[in-house]
Write a protein that holds these residues in place. Structure first.
Motif, mmCIF file in Angstrom:
data_model
loop_
_atom_site.group_PDB
_atom_site.id
_atom_site.type_symbol
_atom_site.label_atom_id
_atom_site.label_comp_id
_atom_site.label_asym_id
_atom_site.label_seq_id
_atom_site.Cartn_x
_atom_site.Cartn_y
_atom_site.Cartn_z
ATOM 1 N N ILE A 1 0.350 4.330 -2.990
ATOM 2 C CA ILE A 1 0.310 5.610 -2.855
ATOM 3 C C ILE A 1 0.778 6.389 -4.002
ATOM 4 N N ASN A 2 1.996 6.038 -4.452
ATOM 5 C CA ASN A 2 2.619 6.475 -5.625
ATOM 6 C C ASN A 2 2.500 5.872 -7.076
ATOM 7 N N ASN B 1 -5.223 5.627 0.399
ATOM 8 C CA ASN B 1 -4.227 4.416 0.550
ATOM 9 C C ASN B 1 -3.117 4.672 1.637
ATOM 10 N N LEU B 2 -3.080 5.928 1.981
ATOM 11 C CA LEU B 2 -2.057 6.075 3.062
ATOM 12 C C LEU B 2 -2.575 5.808 4.274
ATOM 13 N N LYS C 1 -4.467 8.496 -3.351
ATOM 14 C CA LYS C 1 -3.139 8.285 -2.672
ATOM 15 C C LYS C 1 -3.317 8.580 -1.029
ATOM 16 N N GLY C 2 -4.178 9.610 -0.949
ATOM 17 C CA GLY C 2 -4.587 9.962 0.582
ATOM 18 C C GLY C 2 -5.249 8.652 1.291
ATOM 19 N N SER D 1 -7.806 -0.512 -2.750
ATOM 20 C CA SER D 1 -7.106 0.401 -3.722
ATOM 21 C C SER D 1 -7.813 0.547 -5.076
ATOM 22 N N TYR E 1 0.805 -1.122 -0.047
ATOM 23 C CA TYR E 1 -0.076 -0.005 -0.008
ATOM 24 C C TYR E 1 0.822 1.385 -0.179
ATOM 25 N N LEU E 2 2.135 1.247 0.488
ATOM 26 C CA LEU E 2 2.878 2.462 0.340
ATOM 27 C C LEU E 2 3.336 2.573 -1.094
ATOM 28 N N ALA F 1 -2.642 1.897 4.551
ATOM 29 C CA ALA F 1 -1.219 1.634 5.101
ATOM 30 C C ALA F 1 -0.959 1.892 6.391
#
Length: 582
Positions: A174-175, A346-347, A343-344, A329, A170-171, A350
């Motif tokens: 994010i990207n 997913n953070l 992305k937020g 995701s 998941y990290l 994580a």
């Protein structure tokens, strides 16, 4: 529980004998039951003397209250399971309807197991470590057998690599990056190392940190659940959100698929028992865990079901079935597109996985510490010590080493599935023995006329728990269609590996307790060590046969010097003097 779902209140009969701590030991043949009381409850415990001594003043403090119990359990349950396994469960159950049935079934399975744990805790309210203490007391003979078996396999399997791997995935998500195998493993190791360091320096603050992240996890899953309802209402960019629900039971389930899906459900609900690992750090533990443990389980179940509804409403079934460990995701991408909001979110997931690592670390460190306090692991001081920060540094360090090894060693693509199955199979064997052990404890206590427990699980619930664990032990042997399972190697590898670990533990026990003592002319005896921090632990000494009579004459059943029970360190000095002669 709470409303009496599987619990009947026990009332004491007027003619039932009442024991107090000054009555000493109660004998039942070769079994010696000592009367001990912890500082966390007014309840008196009657435990077989070969078990780890009760710590009347917990060296880890009493920082666990109602809120911490809820989030300790919730943080372990809401980890990576609900975000990573829904696609796998859908694939193996064959239909949306069957998958939802499985997620609901997980609640009742967990509830039945919680009832078993609660009855054990009512017998031993001042013992942390859950299964460690319960198996020790349910099966006191052969002496040290279950402590050795459970302790060795607990240490060997005390890794959290699957959760660390999902955290890393998941990290990277994010990207929007696609990591290589070693990149994924490197981030997983880094994430787990940070988790260990955050817990190593203060027990009370570690609970605060776990509670804080637990709140974020709760809000994240709540957000997904509410968003899913909005999707169903047709108020998002998702077109025709009801498509997956039009034929909910369309599909086919195989025996292998049914078992594999149930394993994933068990993995996703694992954590309902986490508060039993810290029982001796909870004031009035039975009442407190019964209420707040049930709240945590019910809350998680409702959110699990709503989260699955959200996934099925937003993500096409074919795409969801092909996903591996990033179902959430996909949900974000379909609802919000590829915007920064994804992305937020997913953070947040994580962070949820990271909170799960913390909750597991807290619970399993107490389990491993309790294994060490039984005296069956080498260097009991190392395991029991809480110096210098008032935390179980020894267990934390061992978990870190084994987790790093299990992150690096298995092939990246197969690591998650293999490790999940490997950990569940031996756990099912021990859960089955726990359920049967409860029957044995009831019979012994009734025969001895000991007080009845303040909590007793219904017999039909206990029978249901036995049947579920029998299924989890037997059915994994059933071959998958075409002989190919969910890993690239033989489908039954995790079964054989799990059984092999238990057999190795058994061989170790026979060699250590019987073969070596007979060959070298000594016998195993236990003594009590009191550390500077106030922690207590057993240590098993090698007493030469010529000195055995002198040892037995001067030590009670617990292992304390009968001439001066307050001086446990004097016992150790005597034991070590004898051991030098072995």
């Amino acid at each position: 529980m709470g409303g009496g779902l599987f619990h009947r209140k026990i009332s004491r009969e007027d003619d039932a004998p009442v024991y107090t701590a000054n009555e000493g030991a109660v004998s039942d043949g070769s079994l010696q039951y000592v009367v001990e009381r912890g500082g966390n409850t007014s309840e008196v415990a009657y435990q077989e003397a070969s078990g780890a001594p009760v710590e009347s003043d917990s060296p880890l403090g009493y920082s666990v209250g109602a809120i911490t119990i809820i989030f300790l359990n919730l943080s372990k349950m809401i980890g990576t399971g609900i975000y990573s396994t829904p696609s796998t469960i859908l694939r193996y159950t064959g239909s949306i309807g069957a998958a939802m049935f499985y997620w609901t079934t997980g609640f009742f399975i967990s509830l039945s197991s919680m009832g078993v744990y609660l009855e054990y805790a009512s017998y031993f309210p001042s013992r942390s470590g859950s299964e460690v203490a319960y198996l020790e007391q349910a099966y006191p003979r052969p002496k040290y057998f279950f402590p050795v078996i459970f302790a060795v396999q607990s240490v060997i399997l005390s890794f959290s690599s699957s959760n660390a791997i999902v955290l890393a995935q998941y990290l990277f998500a994010i990207n929007g990056a696609e990591p290589g195998g070693w990149e994924l493993k490197g981030v997983a190791v880094a994430g787990y190392t940070v988790a260990v360091l955050l817990l190593a320096f203060h027990t009370k603050y570690s609970y605060w940190l776990s509670n804080g992240i637990g709140m974020v996890k709760l809000l994240t899953l709540l957000f997904i659940s509410i968003t899913g309802l909005v999707v169903l209402g047709g108020h998002t960019r998702v077109t025709d959100p009801g498509t997956n629900f039009s034929q909910p039971f369309k599909g086919k389930i195989t025996p292998y698929g049914a078992t594999t899906a149930l394993y994933r459900i068990i993995f996703s609900y694992a954590g309902y028992e986490n508060s039993f690992n810290v029982t001796n750090e909870i004031k009035n533990p039975i009442k407190t865990i019964k209420k707040n443990g049930f709240i945590a389980l019910l809350l998680v179940t409702v959110l699990y079901i709503l989260a699955n509804v959200a996934y099925f409403a937003a993500v096409p079934r074919a795409e969801l079935e092909k996903a591996e460990q990033i179902a959430a995701s996909l949900f974000f991408q379909h609802v919000f597109g590829s915007s920064g909001a994804v992305k937020g979110l997913n953070l947040l997931i994580a962070l949820s996985a990271f909170g799960n690592l913390l909750a597991v670390l807290i619970g399993q460190s107490r389990q491993i510490r309790e294994c060490g306090r039984q005296g069956v692991l080498p260097y009991p001081r190392f395991w029991a010590s809480t110096r210098p920060f008032g935390t179980p540094l020894g267990p934390y360090f061992v978990k870190w080493v084994l987790t790093v090894i299990m992150i690096i060693a298995p092939p990246a693509g197969d690591a998650f599935n293999f490790i999940v199955d490997l950990q569940v199979y031996p756990a099912s064997i021990f859960n089955l023995t726990l359920a049967f052990g409860l029957i044995l404890i009831r019979r012994r206590r009734k025969r001895l006329g000991l007080p009845r427990p303040t909590f007793k699980v219904w017999d039909p619930v206990l029978a249901f728990n036995v049947l579920v664990n029998l299924y989890l032990i037997v059915m994994p042997w059933y071959p998958p269609p075409g002989g190919k399972g969910n890993v690239s190697f033989w489908y039954g590898t995790y079964i054989v590996t799990g059984i092999a670990i238990l057999l190795v533990c058994g061989i170790y026990y026979v060699g250590w307790i019987y073969v070596l003592p007979k060959a070298r002319g000594y016998r195993i005896r236990q003594g009590v060590i009191t550390l500077d921090s106030g922690a207590k632990t057993h240590k098993l000494f090698k007493i030469p046969i010529a000195e055995l009579e002198a040892w037995d004459a001067t030590h009670d059943a617990l292992g304390q010097n009968s001439n001066d029970t307050a001086s446990s360190n004097q016992d150790v000095q005597v034991g070590e003097k004898f051991a030098e002669k072995a």
